[in-house]
Scaffold this motif. Sequence first.
Motif, PDB file in Angstrom:
ATOM      1  N   SER A  20      83.475  80.624  17.739  1.00 49.79           N
ATOM      2  CA  SER A  20      82.696  79.573  17.087  1.00 49.79           C
ATOM      3  C   SER A  20      81.649  79.024  18.049  1.00 49.79           C
ATOM      4  O   SER A  20      81.978  78.364  19.036  1.00 49.79           O
ATOM      5  N   ASN A  21      80.378  79.354  17.776  1.00 52.37           N
ATOM      6  CA  ASN A  21      79.241  78.766  18.497  1.00 52.37           C
ATOM      7  C   ASN A  21      79.421  78.833  20.015  1.00 52.37           C
ATOM      8  O   ASN A  21      79.376  77.818  20.712  1.00 52.37           O
ATOM      9  N   SER A  38      96.730  84.051  23.627  1.00 61.57           N
ATOM     10  CA  SER A  38      96.471  85.129  22.666  1.00 61.57           C
ATOM     11  C   SER A  38      95.803  84.561  21.420  1.00 61.57           C
ATOM     12  O   SER A  38      96.208  83.517  20.907  1.00 61.57           O
ATOM     13  N   GLY A  39      94.763  85.261  20.958  1.00 57.54           N
ATOM     14  CA  GLY A  39      94.066  84.826  19.745  1.00 57.54           C
ATOM     15  C   GLY A  39      92.996  83.782  19.971  1.00 57.54           C
ATOM     16  O   GLY A  39      92.453  83.245  19.003  1.00 57.54           O
ATOM     17  N   CYS A  40      92.653  83.503  21.246  1.00 54.10           N
ATOM     18  CA  CYS A  40      91.674  82.440  21.509  1.00 54.10           C
ATOM     19  C   CYS A  40      90.236  82.919  21.352  1.00 54.10           C
ATOM     20  O   CYS A  40      89.307  82.111  21.346  1.00 54.10           O
ATOM     21  N   GLY A  41      90.015  84.251  21.292  1.00 52.41           N
ATOM     22  CA  GLY A  41      88.669  84.784  21.110  1.00 52.41           C
ATOM     23  C   GLY A  41      88.066  85.402  22.355  1.00 52.41           C
ATOM     24  O   GLY A  41      86.945  85.918  22.317  1.00 52.41           O
ATOM     25  N   LYS A  42      88.808  85.410  23.462  1.00 51.09           N
ATOM     26  CA  LYS A  42      88.233  85.911  24.722  1.00 51.09           C
ATOM     27  C   LYS A  42      87.933  87.410  24.669  1.00 51.09           C
ATOM     28  O   LYS A  42      86.859  87.850  25.102  1.00 51.09           O
ATOM     29  N   LYS A 209      91.300  78.923  20.243  1.00 50.50           N
ATOM     30  CA  LYS A 209      90.954  79.003  18.818  1.00 50.50           C
ATOM     31  C   LYS A 209      89.469  79.283  18.605  1.00 50.50           C
ATOM     32  O   LYS A 209      88.836  78.717  17.714  1.00 50.50           O
ATOM     33  N   GLY A 210      88.915  80.163  19.460  1.00 45.95           N
ATOM     34  CA  GLY A 210      87.535  80.568  19.303  1.00 45.95           C
ATOM     35  C   GLY A 210      86.506  79.609  19.847  1.00 45.95           C
ATOM     36  O   GLY A 210      85.309  79.868  19.760  1.00 45.95           O
ATOM     37  N   LEU A 228      93.062  67.703  26.977  1.00 41.94           N
ATOM     38  CA  LEU A 228      94.496  67.941  27.130  1.00 41.94           C
ATOM     39  C   LEU A 228      94.828  69.423  27.180  1.00 41.94           C
ATOM     40  O   LEU A 228      95.710  69.850  27.934  1.00 41.94           O
ATOM     41  N   PHE A 229      94.112  70.243  26.394  1.00 36.55           N
ATOM     42  CA  PHE A 229      94.397  71.671  26.390  1.00 36.55           C
ATOM     43  C   PHE A 229      94.138  72.285  27.756  1.00 36.55           C
ATOM     44  O   PHE A 229      94.964  73.016  28.287  1.00 36.55           O
TER      45      PHE A 229
END
Length: 371
Positions: A20-21, A38-42, A209-210, A228-229
Amino acid sequence: MAGVTFENVVKKFGDFTAISNLNIEIQDKEFLVLVGPSGCGKTTALRCLAGLEEVTEGKIYIGDRLVNDVPPKDRDIAMVFQSYALYPHMSVYDNMAFGLKMRKLPKDEIQRRVEKSAKILGIENLLKRKPRELSGGQRQRVALGRAIVREPKVFLLDEPLSNLDAKLRVQTRAEISKIHHQLGTTFVYVTHDQTEAMTMANRIAVMNKGVLQQLDTPQVLYDRPANLFVAGFIGTPAMNFFNMRLVKEGDTIFVENGEYKIKIPKDRYEKLNRLVGKEIIFGIRPDDIHNPDFSPHEISGERVKAKVDVVELMGNEILVYLATNNGNSFVGRVDPRSKYQIGETVELIFNMDNSHIFDPSENPENPVAVR
């Protein structure tokens, strides 16, 4: 050589937005690591850069060249995958030379590049062997060598150490850092392992999450996480978090949760005054929790008590896992001379100079750090 630019890049798979952007400017000769769960978009971002995925929106530049519509083979990149992807019937030399032969380079040029790369990687004596005769670490070096011989503008590495054992991962990540220094080429490296990211990168792009969460040097991410993340993802063991309230008594500001009432250093009052009376998340790293007998004298230390749950003796340090009466648990990294027993209640020092406050009012799912 060349830098890389992601400009407002979006990648969708049907209704799912994988990226996302995304806006990142990677400098020429920089070692940038994309890190996240996993699944973060990297990996999707890396595949878009390689041309293996088509971007939905936005632009990708390699140097000054827009590469959105450029085929992968013409982007002047070389990619190293998690799987070694070596041809089992070919020798190490032929595996490394294969791409150059397909490009019809002269034999003497191919030999020069292969021998030069083999020397950099320390695999000169393996050139006649087949992949089945190699260890996992040696196969990974061959995969790196196959990329190096291409002499690309940008190296792309997608979790190249995942198939190696722990000891070999440490050794190989040091070798990759040395190779980057020797080659002076732009490296874009994807991993879910934040230790790899911290030890190898010039800068780290943390994704979830992208969405790009923070882009900065390893030390800044550790000392000054944006939210926080990032605070919870960067650092091993992870940062400790406590749900607390900010209160003011006279001229003094505290964080408190019914069990702990901890004084905040005065130099932070100006930024925190607006949160007095509100719920916040208090964060402190295990490194900033000390045994009072061995606590640094120059810190703003606040004393708390907790019961010892687990003690992990690491030789040069002790990880002590603790529990509070109201159900909170946290971990401290304390001096190896500490003598803690499971079940006993002990006193600890929190270094409040390095503590963190996160404000959940605007984004409860990922509160922003208050600086």
